[in-house]
Design a protein around this motif. Structure first.
Motif, PDB file in Angstrom:
ATOM      1  N   VAL A  14       0.819  -1.217   0.000  1.00  0.00           N
ATOM      2  CA  VAL A  14       0.000   0.000   0.000  1.00  0.00           C
ATOM      3  C   VAL A  14       0.852   1.266   0.000  1.00  0.00           C
ATOM      4  CG1 VAL A  14      -1.726   1.303   1.291  1.00  0.00           C
ATOM      5  CG2 VAL A  14      -1.938  -1.161   1.119  1.00  0.00           C
ATOM      6  N   LEU A  15       1.852   1.328   0.883  1.00  0.00           N
ATOM      7  CA  LEU A  15       2.684   2.528   0.966  1.00  0.00           C
ATOM      8  C   LEU A  15       3.547   2.721  -0.282  1.00  0.00           C
ATOM      9  CD1 LEU A  15       3.752   2.571   4.708  1.00  0.00           C
ATOM     10  CD2 LEU A  15       2.437   4.315   3.522  1.00  0.00           C
ATOM     11  N   LEU A  16       4.114   1.635  -0.798  1.00  0.00           N
ATOM     12  CA  LEU A  16       4.914   1.749  -2.026  1.00  0.00           C
ATOM     13  C   LEU A  16       4.053   2.191  -3.204  1.00  0.00           C
ATOM     14  CD1 LEU A  16       7.317  -1.332  -1.901  1.00  0.00           C
ATOM     15  CD2 LEU A  16       7.895   1.073  -1.584  1.00  0.00           C
ATOM     16  N   ASP A  17       2.850   1.635  -3.306  1.00  0.00           N
ATOM     17  CA  ASP A  17       1.962   2.015  -4.403  1.00  0.00           C
ATOM     18  C   ASP A  17       1.524   3.475  -4.289  1.00  0.00           C
ATOM     19  OD1 ASP A  17       2.247  -0.478  -5.501  1.00  0.00           O
ATOM     20  OD2 ASP A  17       0.349  -1.260  -4.729  1.00  0.00           O
ATOM     21  N   GLU A  18       1.286   3.934  -3.070  1.00  0.00           N
ATOM     22  CA  GLU A  18       0.930   5.340  -2.862  1.00  0.00           C
ATOM     23  C   GLU A  18       2.115   6.234  -3.250  1.00  0.00           C
ATOM     24  OE1 GLU A  18      -0.429   8.240   0.809  1.00  0.00           O
ATOM     25  OE2 GLU A  18      -0.886   6.101   0.955  1.00  0.00           O
ATOM     26  N   THR A  40      14.359  15.753  -1.636  1.00  0.00           N
ATOM     27  CA  THR A  40      12.977  16.228  -1.519  1.00  0.00           C
ATOM     28  C   THR A  40      12.030  15.071  -1.253  1.00  0.00           C
ATOM     29  OG1 THR A  40      13.422  18.097  -2.976  1.00  0.00           O
ATOM     30  CG2 THR A  40      11.112  17.473  -2.702  1.00  0.00           C
ATOM     31  N   TRP A  41      12.209  13.938  -1.962  1.00  0.00           N
ATOM     32  CA  TRP A  41      11.329  12.790  -1.750  1.00  0.00           C
ATOM     33  C   TRP A  41      11.484  12.207  -0.358  1.00  0.00           C
ATOM     34  CZ3 TRP A  41       6.975  12.260  -3.733  1.00  0.00           C
ATOM     35  CH2 TRP A  41       6.716  12.593  -5.062  1.00  0.00           C
ATOM     36  N   ILE A  42      12.704  12.190   0.153  1.00  0.00           N
ATOM     37  CA  ILE A  42      12.896  11.687   1.521  1.00  0.00           C
ATOM     38  C   ILE A  42      12.119  12.572   2.496  1.00  0.00           C
ATOM     39  CG2 ILE A  42      14.582  11.446   3.402  1.00  0.00           C
ATOM     40  CD1 ILE A  42      16.578  10.433   1.262  1.00  0.00           C
ATOM     41  N   GLU A  43      12.194  13.875   2.315  1.00  0.00           N
ATOM     42  CA  GLU A  43      11.469  14.807   3.191  1.00  0.00           C
ATOM     43  C   GLU A  43       9.964  14.627   3.048  1.00  0.00           C
ATOM     44  OE1 GLU A  43      13.053  18.584   2.032  1.00  0.00           O
ATOM     45  OE2 GLU A  43      15.002  18.175   2.960  1.00  0.00           O
ATOM     46  N   LEU A  44       9.494  14.461   1.814  1.00  0.00           N
ATOM     47  CA  LEU A  44       8.060  14.290   1.581  1.00  0.00           C
ATOM     48  C   LEU A  44       7.545  12.960   2.146  1.00  0.00           C
ATOM     49  CD1 LEU A  44       7.817  15.586  -2.088  1.00  0.00           C
ATOM     50  CD2 LEU A  44       6.684  16.610  -0.110  1.00  0.00           C
ATOM     51  N   LEU A  45       8.281  11.898   1.888  1.00  0.00           N
ATOM     52  CA  LEU A  45       7.803  10.572   2.258  1.00  0.00           C
ATOM     53  C   LEU A  45       7.941  10.290   3.745  1.00  0.00           C
ATOM     54  CD1 LEU A  45       9.124   8.592  -0.832  1.00  0.00           C
ATOM     55  CD2 LEU A  45       6.813   9.475  -0.432  1.00  0.00           C
ATOM     56  N   GLN A  88       2.900  14.378   0.298  1.00  0.00           N
ATOM     57  CA  GLN A  88       3.360  13.756   1.540  1.00  0.00           C
ATOM     58  C   GLN A  88       2.619  12.456   1.798  1.00  0.00           C
ATOM     59  OE1 GLN A  88       2.828  16.686   4.680  1.00  0.00           O
ATOM     60  NE2 GLN A  88       5.021  16.587   5.050  1.00  0.00           N
ATOM     61  N   LEU A  89       3.323  11.508   2.387  1.00  0.00           N
ATOM     62  CA  LEU A  89       2.641  10.314   2.887  1.00  0.00           C
ATOM     63  C   LEU A  89       2.169  10.636   4.298  1.00  0.00           C
ATOM     64  CD1 LEU A  89       4.882   7.280   1.838  1.00  0.00           C
ATOM     65  CD2 LEU A  89       2.765   8.050   0.811  1.00  0.00           C
ATOM     66  N   ARG A  90       0.946  10.352   4.590  1.00  0.00           N
ATOM     67  CA  ARG A  90       0.377  10.657   5.904  1.00  0.00           C
ATOM     68  C   ARG A  90       0.648   9.518   6.897  1.00  0.00           C
ATOM     69  NH1 ARG A  90       0.193  15.269   4.195  1.00  0.00           N
ATOM     70  NH2 ARG A  90      -1.556  16.116   3.044  1.00  0.00           N
ATOM     71  N   ASN A  91       0.946   9.887   8.128  1.00  0.00           N
ATOM     72  CA  ASN A  91       1.114   8.919   9.233  1.00  0.00           C
ATOM     73  C   ASN A  91       2.013   7.738   8.852  1.00  0.00           C
ATOM     74  OD1 ASN A  91      -0.846  10.470  10.668  1.00  0.00           O
ATOM     75  ND2 ASN A  91      -2.437   9.381   9.533  1.00  0.00           N
ATOM     76  N   VAL A  92       3.136   8.041   8.234  1.00  0.00           N
ATOM     77  CA  VAL A  92       4.014   6.996   7.709  1.00  0.00           C
ATOM     78  C   VAL A  92       4.459   6.009   8.778  1.00  0.00           C
ATOM     79  CG1 VAL A  92       6.274   6.559   6.674  1.00  0.00           C
ATOM     80  CG2 VAL A  92       4.848   8.368   5.801  1.00  0.00           C
ATOM     81  N   ARG A  93       4.960   6.500   9.906  1.00  0.00           N
ATOM     82  CA  ARG A  93       5.472   5.590  10.941  1.00  0.00           C
ATOM     83  C   ARG A  93       4.379   4.657  11.453  1.00  0.00           C
ATOM     84  NH1 ARG A  93      10.611   7.375  12.977  1.00  0.00           N
ATOM     85  NH2 ARG A  93      11.100   9.416  12.123  1.00  0.00           N
TER      86      ARG A  93
END
Length: 185
Positions: A18-22, A38-43, A56-61
């Motif tokens: 799910v996270l990789l596809d997002e 930039t992607w590291i900061e966003l993700l 941004q990915l939400r609630n990643v952790r």
């Protein structure tokens, strides 16, 4: 420089994660290519750029922890810290953790190739991520002193290499060196 490497999408085929596809959808949707930094900061949710918040990915952790709980790697516990309760995710599958620890130990000892470009890419990426997460020393902690010293020295030599130079030599592992450069920044 590796810090200005732009991430270009080669395939948007679903991975089943799910996270990789997002992440793939976000990379595909960007108007212009973004850098690894930039992607590291966003993700990781560490950007405050209002023009990029939609990527941004939400609630990643929390989502990563939940996925690892679903796979049986972690478990969920409530811990009481005097004034508040906190959800923690201790390892429940010690076998899987030990497999990764053994893989890293062997890659720096018995299967040492003395050349990062001959090292399996997944192992190199795992080393870089363990280093960036400050858990690499723990990986070698249970080794005998002489083996610990060898593993730590080889790891230090590898991680002290110039990501710019190594990325130029890398065939298919440029992104790993760009990630190391971003974390070392």
């Amino acid at each position: 420089s590796t810090l200005s490497f732009q991430v270009l999408l080669k395939s948007d085929a679903p991975t089943g994660d799910v996270l990789l596809d997002e992440t793939l959808r976000h990379i595909k949707a960007t108007e212009s290519a973004e850098t690894v930094q930039t992607w590291i900061e966003l993700l990781t949710g560490e950007t405050w750029n209002p023009f990029k918040l939609q990527y941004q990915l939400r609630n990643v952790r929390e989502r990563l922890a939940k996925a690892l709980v679903e796979k049986g790697i972690l478990t969920t516990e409530k811990q009481n810290f005097l004034l508040f309760d906190m959800t923690t995710h201790p390892v429940s599958n010690a076998t899987e953790k030990q497999r990764l620890v053994k893989k890293l130990q062997e890659s720096m000892l018995e299967r040492w190739v003395n050349d990062p470009h001959r090292m399996e890419r997944r192992t190199l990426a795992l080393l870089v991520l363990a280093h960036s997460s400050d858990v690499l020393e723990n990986v070698f902690a249970n080794l005998a002193d002489d083996k610990y010293d060898v593993a730590m020295n080889r790891t230090k030599d590898l991680l002290d290499m110039d990501p710019e130079v190594e990325a130029a030599k890398a065939k298919g592992a440029e992104m790993i060196w760009a990630v190391l450069a971003a974390f070392n920044k």
